[in-house]
Design an enzyme around this catalytic site. Structure first.
Site, mmCIF file in Angstrom:
data_model
loop_
_atom_site.group_PDB
_atom_site.id
_atom_site.type_symbol
_atom_site.label_atom_id
_atom_site.label_comp_id
_atom_site.label_asym_id
_atom_site.label_seq_id
_atom_site.Cartn_x
_atom_site.Cartn_y
_atom_site.Cartn_z
ATOM 1 N N ASP B 11 0.854 -1.186 0.000
ATOM 2 C CA ASP B 11 0.000 0.000 0.000
ATOM 3 C C ASP B 11 0.888 1.234 0.000
ATOM 4 O OD1 ASP B 11 -2.189 -1.569 0.036
ATOM 5 O OD2 ASP B 11 -2.806 -1.128 2.086
ATOM 6 N N ASP B 130 -13.895 -5.835 -4.785
ATOM 7 C CA ASP B 130 -13.966 -5.914 -3.326
ATOM 8 C C ASP B 130 -15.349 -6.444 -2.976
ATOM 9 O OD1 ASP B 130 -11.487 -4.759 -3.329
ATOM 10 O OD2 ASP B 130 -12.151 -2.771 -2.706
#
Lengths: 212, 258
Positions: B11, B130
């Protein structure tokens, strides 16, 4: 000045497709002076020529023609300049592809590009082991049997087995590396295949020294 | 034969690694490119950089990251996060990214998947899904980091994105993400069986057994993890050895002493 002492000039053919930078960087790491270009004069001066390619066969062929690089590639081959096609850059060297049945390939190499058999995930997007058919292939110098390379493709070349220097197994025997005189072509991405892939790139660059 | 990929995910916020990273010998533990290089040397099969930078005027930072990664990383890498147009995708691919991953922009405008795959190829067009369970064997697609329910059925959406031109699906269980309780295996298996393209299992890895489950029961083409690698719990080598022991074909880990 002895040309062999200089970084050999390699033309990486730029016809507007996606990621050419990895191929360029791989060649630079291998000691080449690699330039992204569509300039025929520069290509003629180069000791080696690389045709990368990703994406759709039809789109790549269309862009190659649009930039006039299809004729440039024919010139490279007729002058016997060392040439390396990568992935779709390999596939375009053949006569046709099932991915775009109405779009002729360059037809420099005999055979057609066919869809991988059903049953396995397509594209083959993974590392796979080389099954070496021609241990003396100059690009395989220092590459052991079953070395892992990175593949991303749904289509593969169906060609004269005398040209096939290595295959991999993916539902069927898949053409992974071609050698014909001064023409080499890889279905895998040497520039994405870690240190072993880097060796393949370096083998190409090394054979350029003294080739002109 | 099918060979499962092991993919560490980083990330990135404004060009820096977000989650704590616990590696010895790093000059700059916050530099995503240096970290990616470490994973490359350990035998990672690909790298995913997920740009979570909130501000869209920071696009140059992530392009610069792609540029540097193309020089220093010898394996394929994907960049996801904040890609909203063909031009965003082009910038990253020209800078050296091998694939780009679309998420909410794909939900808002599925034709973007088609445009990008037609221009650059489906092999570089990843769609991130997601998903959250509805508790009845179905899952809905969420966007905005799991905060917004799109109402889309995950299985149907997965089939759609492939029809639109996606060449790979990055499937994250929002229920599992960050919990370290393992992938949502039922979800992973359902999607892997529903589409022909590769599916990357993501969300919830806390142990090596979870990676094995994703590859075997989940039938995923690739297994993604973040914190177990970043925190130094396990190396890529550990992950590969666990997969090999379970009978999963992987590219062998790179020997430490080489």
């Amino acid at each position: 000045m002895n040309r062999a002492d200089e970084a050999p000039l390699v033309a990486v053919l730029d016809y507007g497709i996606g990621n050419l930078r990895s191929a360029q960087k791989g060649l630079e790491r291998a000691g080449a002076d690699a330039r992204l270009t569509s300039d025929e004069a520069l290509v003629k001066d180069a000791l080696g020529v690389v045709l990368p390619g990703v994406g759709h066969f039809g789109t790549c062929m269309a862009n190659l023609k649009l930039s006039g690089l299809d004729e440039v590639v024919r010139g490279v081959v007729s002058r016997n300049q060392p040439f390396l096609g990568i992935c779709v850059g390999m596939q375009m060297m053949f006569e046709s592809s099932e991915e775009a049945p109405n779009v002729p390939g360059l037809g420099i190499l005999p055979g057609a590009v066919r869809k991988l058999p059903p049953g396995l995930t397509r594209p083959q997007m993974q590392w796979n082991r080389l099954d070496i058919k021609k241990p003396k292939c100059r690009l395989l110098n220092g590459i052991a049997e079953e070395t892992w390379m990175y593949f991303v493709h749904s289509y593969a070349a169906d060609t004269d087995e005398n040209l096939v220097a290595a295959t991999c197994e993916y539902g069927t025997s898949v053409t992974a590396l071609i050698e014909l005189d001064n023409i080499w072509a890889t279905q895998f991405h040497p520039e994405k295949s870690g240190l072993d892939g880097q060796k393949v790139t370096k083998n190409f660059v090394d054979l350029l020294s003294g080739s002109k | 034969m099918k060979t499962v990929r092991v993919i560490p995910c980083l990330d990135v916020d404004a060009g820096r690694v977000v989650k704590g990273v616990n590696f010895v010998g790093l000059k700059d533990a916050g530099d995503p490119v240096e970290l990616a290089g470490q994973y490359d040397q350990q035998g990672a099969d690909e790298i995913i950089f997920l740009d979570i930078t909130a501000s869209s005027d920071n696009r140059n930072t992530i392009v610069e990251l792609a540029h540097r990664a193309a020089e220093q990383v010898y394996i394929p890498f994907t960049i996801g996060g904040g890609i909203r147009s063909v031009s965003d995708a082009r910038q990253l691919l020209r800078a050296g990214a091998d694939k780009i991953s679309l998420n909410s922009a794909a939900v808002e405008s599925p034709s973007l998947i088609t445009q990008i795959s037609e221009e650059f190829g489906s092999q570089c067009t990843v769609v991130a899904i997601d998903a959250k369970t509805n508790g009845d064997g179905t899952w809905n697609v969420f966007v905005k980091g799991g905060r917004e329910d799109t109402g889309l059925d995950a299985l149907e959406w997965a089939k759609s994105v492939v029809n639109y031109g996606a060449g790979e699906i990055l499937l994250t269980s929002m229920d599992g993400d960050g919990t370290r309780s393992g992938y949502d295996i039922a979800l992973t298996k359902a999607i892997s069986q529903a589409v022909e393209v590769p599916v990357i299992a993501s969300g919830g890895v806390g142990s090596l057994q979870h990676l094995v489950e994703g590859a075997t029961e989940g039938e995923a083409s690739a297994v993604l993890a973040a914190s177990i690698f970043h925190f130094g719990d396990y190396t890529i080598r550990d992950a590969k050895l666990a997969l090999i022991k379970a009978g999963v074909s992987v590219r062998p880990p790179i020997p430490i002493d080489e």
